[in-house]
Design an enzyme around this catalytic site. Structure first.
Site, PDB file in Angstrom:
ATOM      1  CB  ALA A  46     -59.967  32.427 104.838  1.00  0.00           C
ATOM      2  CE  LYS A  47     -63.655  25.440 102.711  1.00  0.00           C
ATOM      3  NZ  LYS A  47     -62.781  25.579 101.104  1.00  0.00           N
ATOM      4  CB  ALA A  48     -66.996  31.400 104.993  1.00  0.00           C
TER       5      ALA A  48
END
Length: 386
Positions: free
Chosen positions: A82-84
């Protein structure tokens, strides 16, 4: 300023691996615009850092989320990719307000599906803000005073990059002691890598920041550079008597080991033909294009892929995730020991596999990670429906 959703349709990102979820959020009061990409959770909940930059796009964050899927699998730890990302200037006086708005907008996803972490543009103090906004267990990489494992202070990612460089150099039949190293990107990762490389006996002959580059074939004083950085930031290159080099030209300096530790997409096919280093250790995520990787392989340059070399951060994050609800602060010593052991072993395994199969090290590394993810996906499909 680019929109996080203007570069493509989220449907264009989807393949057999993911992403499973793309969440774009905004806040009219603060001007916050951001995105969370949860790529693949077959091996565990989504975990990856949060990036802040004016140029953040959905495609960039999706690519980085996929790297996280591979990175967690490569170190055999059970979290998902995941990444934001937040479209904002990290130097803005409104940073805290934007960060708090971003956290609130993702409160439905945090911490059930995603836990905030640190990436480019965020510091341990920002981790504390996220923790303050959403509560215990919602962020890792928080300050030491809050019981956290401060990644930047410990230099976990750069430490691992140096350990990987040592393993790759040894694999080539050489010794890191006395090797000439160039570090592109003298930031959190590059500084820690340079310090550890120096401790391992290497000579750092070139560095760069966003303001310029320096070169001294006899070796730079890394401790002096670090002290200058504390005072002048990226402008340290203007306060040192080493020979200045045009920004970007440091990648072509004569050296034994090159560590691109700045940002993605810095080495294209053309530049790959001019790199003089025998070993390239990817400190940044996605610094080389697939075409560049093939050119380097054909030239006999050994490349340690990003999600192998810079996985020290995820190992530390794994320890921090386990310690989120503990009354005890994580001990850094076993974290660094695990980083050194796993990254050295992974580096050697990937280089061996690439040699035996006569393919690029990126393909060998992806196979290792994808086999683990595919096995988890298959196992999940055999589980009874809830």
């Amino acid at each position: 300023m680019s929109s996080p959703s203007a570069d493509l349709s989220p449907f264009d990102l989807m393949d057999e691996w993911g992403p499973e979820k793309v969440v774009c959020v905004s806040d009219t009061r603060t001007g916050m615009r951001g995105v969370l990409v949860i790529d693949n959770t077959a091996r565990g909940m989504g975990k990856g850092g949060t990036r802040m930059a004016p140029t953040v796009t959905v495609r960039e964050i999706a690519r980085l989320a996929r790297v996280m899927t591979l990175k967690w699998a490569s170190v055999d730890m059970f979290y998902g990719g995941a990444k934001a990302g937040i479209v904002a200037d990290p130097a803005s006086p409104d940073k805290e307000a934007v960060l708090r708005a971003f956290a609130r907008a993702l409160s439905n996803e945090v911490p059930a599906e995603y836990v905030f972490g640190l990436d480019m543009g965020l510091t341990e103090d920002d981790g504390a803000i996220l923790l303050d906004e959403l509560g215990r267990g919602t962020s890792v990489g928080t300050p030491h005073s809050l019981g956290g494992l401060p990644y930047d202070e410990l230099g976990v990612t750069g430490f691992g990059v140096a350990e990987s460089a040592s393993a790759a150099t040894r694999w080539c039949g050489d010794d890191l002691r006395g090797a000439r190293v160039v570090v592109q990107g003298f930031g959190a990762v590059g500084v820690a890598a340079a310090e550890r490389l120096t401790a391992l006996g290497a000579s750092v002959v070139g560095i760069s920041t966003g303001a310029g580059a320096l070169h001294d074939p006899t070796g730079l004083d890394v401790a002096e550079l670090v002290a200058l950085r504390r005072t002048h930031g990226d402008a340290l290159v203007h306060h040192h008597d080493a020979a200045p080099v045009a920004l970007g030209a440091e990648l072509e300096l004569d050296c034994d080991v090159l560590v691109p530790a700045a940002t993605q997409d810095v080495v294209d096919e053309d530049l790959a033909g001019r790199i003089k280093a025998r070993v390239v250790v990817e400190g940044a995520n996605l610094p080389t294009s697939p075409a560049a990787q093939e050119v380097l392989r054909e030239r006999g340059v050994v490349v340690v892929p990003d999600f192998i070399a810079n996985a020290g951060g995820v190992i530390a994050a794994g320890y921090a995730m386990d310690a989120r609800f503990s009354a005890f602060r994580p001990d850094p010593a076993p974290v660094l020991d695990t980083i050194a052991t796993r990254l050295r072993a992974n580096t050697t395994a990937v280089l061996d596999s690439a040699r035996d199969r006569e393919e690029s090290t990126h393909r060998a590394a992806r196979r290792l990670a994808e086999e683990r993810v595919r096995a988890a996906m298959a196992a999940r499909r055999r589980l009874p429906a809830r």
